[in-house]
Design a protein around this motif. Structure first.
Motif, PDB file in Angstrom:
ATOM      1  N   TRP A 148     -10.065 -23.408  19.990  1.00 42.58           N
ATOM      2  CA  TRP A 148     -11.540 -23.466  18.742  1.00 42.58           C
ATOM      3  C   TRP A 148     -11.176 -24.507  17.849  1.00 42.58           C
ATOM      4  CZ3 TRP A 148     -15.664 -20.606  17.775  1.00 42.58           C
ATOM      5  CH2 TRP A 148     -15.966 -20.247  16.124  1.00 42.58           C
ATOM      6  N   ALA A 149     -12.433 -24.850  18.312  1.00 49.45           N
ATOM      7  CA  ALA A 149     -12.394 -26.721  17.410  1.00 49.45           C
ATOM      8  C   ALA A 149     -14.057 -26.437  17.095  1.00 49.45           C
ATOM      9  CB  ALA A 149     -11.923 -27.145  18.539  1.00 49.45           C
ATOM     10  N   ASP A 150     -14.432 -28.116  16.528  1.00 49.62           N
ATOM     11  CA  ASP A 150     -15.995 -28.560  16.511  1.00 49.62           C
ATOM     12  C   ASP A 150     -16.586 -28.645  18.168  1.00 49.62           C
ATOM     13  OD1 ASP A 150     -15.392 -31.766  17.360  1.00 49.62           O
ATOM     14  OD2 ASP A 150     -13.826 -31.513  15.731  1.00 49.62           O
ATOM     15  N   HIS A 151     -17.780 -28.331  17.611  1.00 51.41           N
ATOM     16  CA  HIS A 151     -18.572 -29.424  18.988  1.00 51.41           C
ATOM     17  C   HIS A 151     -18.092 -30.722  19.950  1.00 51.41           C
ATOM     18  CE1 HIS A 151     -20.745 -26.668  18.655  1.00 51.41           C
ATOM     19  NE2 HIS A 151     -21.449 -26.505  17.383  1.00 51.41           N
ATOM     20  N   ARG A 209     -21.833 -25.042  14.414  1.00 49.81           N
ATOM     21  CA  ARG A 209     -20.834 -25.947  14.343  1.00 49.81           C
ATOM     22  C   ARG A 209     -19.755 -25.659  15.150  1.00 49.81           C
ATOM     23  NH1 ARG A 209     -19.974 -24.816   7.106  1.00 49.81           N
ATOM     24  NH2 ARG A 209     -21.587 -25.092   6.816  1.00 49.81           N
ATOM     25  N   ASN A 210     -19.158 -24.456  15.340  1.00 49.09           N
ATOM     26  CA  ASN A 210     -17.804 -24.794  16.824  1.00 49.09           C
ATOM     27  C   ASN A 210     -18.410 -23.990  18.033  1.00 49.09           C
ATOM     28  OD1 ASN A 210     -15.875 -25.957  13.922  1.00 49.09           O
ATOM     29  ND2 ASN A 210     -16.389 -23.999  13.420  1.00 49.09           N
ATOM     30  N   SER A 211     -17.348 -24.102  18.281  1.00 42.36           N
ATOM     31  CA  SER A 211     -17.060 -23.718  19.984  1.00 42.36           C
ATOM     32  C   SER A 211     -15.619 -23.432  19.730  1.00 42.36           C
ATOM     33  CB  SER A 211     -17.282 -25.056  20.616  1.00 42.36           C
ATOM     34  OG  SER A 211     -18.991 -25.020  21.016  1.00 42.36           O
ATOM     35  N   GLN A 228      -8.426 -26.754  12.089  1.00 43.52           N
ATOM     36  CA  GLN A 228      -9.343 -25.901  10.874  1.00 43.52           C
ATOM     37  C   GLN A 228      -8.697 -24.529  11.278  1.00 43.52           C
ATOM     38  OE1 GLN A 228     -13.189 -24.446  12.547  1.00 43.52           O
ATOM     39  NE2 GLN A 228     -13.120 -26.101  13.599  1.00 43.52           N
ATOM     40  N   GLN A 250     -10.348 -20.988  10.728  1.00 42.89           N
ATOM     41  CA  GLN A 250     -10.626 -20.306  11.233  1.00 42.89           C
ATOM     42  C   GLN A 250     -10.957 -18.767  10.422  1.00 42.89           C
ATOM     43  OE1 GLN A 250     -15.343 -21.582  11.673  1.00 42.89           O
ATOM     44  NE2 GLN A 250     -15.499 -18.781  10.985  1.00 42.89           N
ATOM     45  N   MET A 295      -6.397 -22.900  17.101  1.00 40.32           N
ATOM     46  CA  MET A 295      -7.359 -23.765  16.403  1.00 40.32           C
ATOM     47  C   MET A 295      -6.746 -24.996  16.197  1.00 40.32           C
ATOM     48  SD  MET A 295      -8.691 -20.877  13.648  1.00 40.32           S
ATOM     49  CE  MET A 295      -8.385 -18.911  14.117  1.00 40.32           C
ATOM     50  N   SER A 321     -20.436 -20.836  21.307  1.00 39.78           N
ATOM     51  CA  SER A 321     -20.656 -21.123  20.655  1.00 39.78           C
ATOM     52  C   SER A 321     -21.226 -21.135  19.312  1.00 39.78           C
ATOM     53  CB  SER A 321     -21.506 -23.092  21.216  1.00 39.78           C
ATOM     54  OG  SER A 321     -21.677 -24.423  20.466  1.00 39.78           O
TER      55      SER A 321
END
Length: 531
Positions: A480-483, A503-505, A408, A410, A405, A500
């Protein structure tokens, strides 16, 4: 009118069993329809998922590190539900739904025994159709479990007190009060026995029967209480010397008395919350206030005094700290339901009160509509959800693959992916401001203080991530991270997008088949630099 017939059915003694069954079904139906809410549901279900996977049912862990914000009872129940029914959202919320049903049954039992069955039936119906109660019954955190244990402790102790006053057998009720208080401690901590004790003490003191309170203390039952509640705390202190200071001093007293935590709200916060989130039933408070003037010195008055003190003490207790959460006042909903039911029932006996029956029926239906609307709204607005089977079939996801990640955490990702590994979380863990903010970074760092080894393994810097990826290029990683991460981090340039949401992908990264093979020949930090 049909609505009057329905109200008459609700208040009929012969309807009790069917009514309770209907209330229980209403509370549990639909609990698995909507996705988990973050951070709370994701955090608590995620910890239970880790407990099941690790096989360590003694130490709750967050990202593999000991997590001592709360005791383990919720995690034990939820992990057991996963083991029995599989890893589903419905099973994750089972601890809350069962707790709500227990609280509803407890208030019905107590009111039926010490008032009458009509008031008991109304109390159960009102409690079940309060939106706040219904919503908490289908929300996976500790609040409903704590509320149920407090409710059970108070009604059992009150039943024992009344029995003592009337020279009747009381030992079973008193033993139950001690047991539920012990479970309350395992659910939340010291308030598990502190709040019931305060409520009973003030109730009996105002009735000038303090001797009964002294009689409630039993050395054998105190031993039973400690036998249930104490072993886990002693085991944690033996295993982690800092446990007592962190759990009791910091999580209990400092969070209660100090500022600097999230959700800082004014002292009066819980009054409008209670009135708004119990609509339409809170509108009946007018009837309750009018009846207050006509109370007499009798057993009913004693019960009303108990319920009023119960509400006032809980609200005052949780109004003192600056940090406030809505779920903290769940314990007041059962006594509030009784007071409303008792006042409404007084207006029902005569045929001239048909208007009351109509409005009562409308309130029950409206309450149900409000409750159902909550679930429908949250289900309709849900984000795209992870599908473990689809990821496995279409992208080759392996439950033992490493999840990473980026800046962030999740909470629910390992649960939804049914992962057996703990994620690596990449961030600037040397930032001195982390400890000043009550957020996911601080939670992870707090957990890491109890296991430096696991902390160093799972909480890493960007540079350490590149070193690890380069050292094991044969492995596959799930990022896992933001777009916008591929625009900032070159290691994701040609990674495979697997999932996706809004918010994230989630990307599938194979270091041996990506630009990372070039990056590994450069400085370790170059794979996470901005382009």
């Amino acid at each position: 009118m049909k609505i009057i017939s329905a109200v008459k059915w609700v208040t009929q003694p012969k309807s009790a069993c069917w009514l309770l069954a209907a209330c229980a079904f209403f509370l549990i139906a639909g609990a698995g329809l909507r996705p988990l809410s973050l951070p709370d549901e994701g955090r608590y279900i995620g910890i239970a998922w880790e407990m099941l996977n690790s096989g360590n049912w003694l130490v709750p862990t967050l990202d593999g590190m000991p997590f001592f914000h709360k005791p383990p009872l919720f995690y034990w129940i939820t992990a057991s539900a996963f083991k029995l029914f599989g890893a589903s959202v419905w099973a994750g919320r089972l601890a809350s739904t069962l707790s709500a049903i227990m609280a509803m049954l407890a208030i019905h039992w107590f009111v039926r025994k010490h008032k009458d069955i009509k008031t008991a039936n109304l109390s159960a119906a009102i409690l079940t159709t309060q939106p706040l109660f219904f919503g908490a019954a289908q929300f996976a955190n500790l609040d409903m479990l704590v509320a149920a244990m407090l409710t059970l402790s108070v009604v059992c102790a009150a039943d024992a007190s009344i029995a003592i006053d009337q020279n009747r057998s009381y030992k079973k009720s008193l033993a139950a009060a001690y047991v539920f208080a012990a479970f309350g401690v395992l659910a939340k901590g010291l308030i598990g026995f502190l709040l019931p004790a305060i409520i009973l003490f003030l109730w009996l003191t105002l009735r000038k029967k303090i001797g009964i309170f002294i009689h409630l203390f039993s050395l054998p039952l105190a031993g039973l209480f400690l036998l249930i509640a104490a072993p886990w705390f002693l085991a944690m202190q033996w295993k982690f010397p800092e446990f007592t200071d962190y759990f009791f001093v910091y999580q209990h007293f400092k969070r209660f008395t100090e500022t600097g935590f999230n959700n800082q709200l004014p002292f009066w916060f819980y009054i409008p919350v209670l009135l708004l989130l119990t609509l339409p039933w809170s509108l009946w408070s007018i009837v309750l206030i009018k009846r207050y003037r006509s109370w007499r010195e009798n057993d009913t008055n004693d019960l009303c005094m108990l319920m009023l003190l119960w509400i006032l003490i809980v609200i005052l207790f949780f109004s003192i700290p600056r940090s406030k959460l809505v779920g903290y006042i769940l314990p007041v909903l059962a006594p509030f339901a009784f007071l409303l039911a008792d006042s409404i029932k007084q207006r029902l006996p005569t045929s001239t009160q048909a208007t009351t029956e109509v409005w009562l029926g409308i309130s029950i239906v409206t309450g149900m509509i409000f409750c159902i609307s909550i679930v429908a709204f949250m289900t309709w607005h849900k984000q795209a959800q992870f599908n473990h089977s689809a990821l496995q079939d279409e992208h080759g996801f392996n439950r033992d693959s490493q999840i990473v990640m980026l800046d962030q955490y999740q909470y629910d990702l390992p649960f939804y992916l049914q992962s057996r590994t703990t994620p690596w979380v990449v961030s600037n863990w040397e930032d001195p401001t982390i400890t000043k903010n009550d957020n996911w970074r601080k939670e992870l760092l707090d957990a890491g203080r109890f296991s430096a080894k696991i902390k160093n393994e799972n909480l890493i810097s960007a540079e350490e991530l590149i070193v690890r990826l380069c050292a094991h290029r044969e492995n596959t990683y799930w990022i896992w991270a933001d777009h916008n991460a591929p625009n900032r981090f070159s290691l994701l340039t040609d990674a495979e997008l697997a999932f996706s949401n809004d918010r994230n992908s989630l990307w599938k990264l194979q270091p041996g088949k990506s630009t990372l093979s070039v990056i590994c020949g450069e400085k370790p930090s170059s794979g996470l630099r901005q382009k």
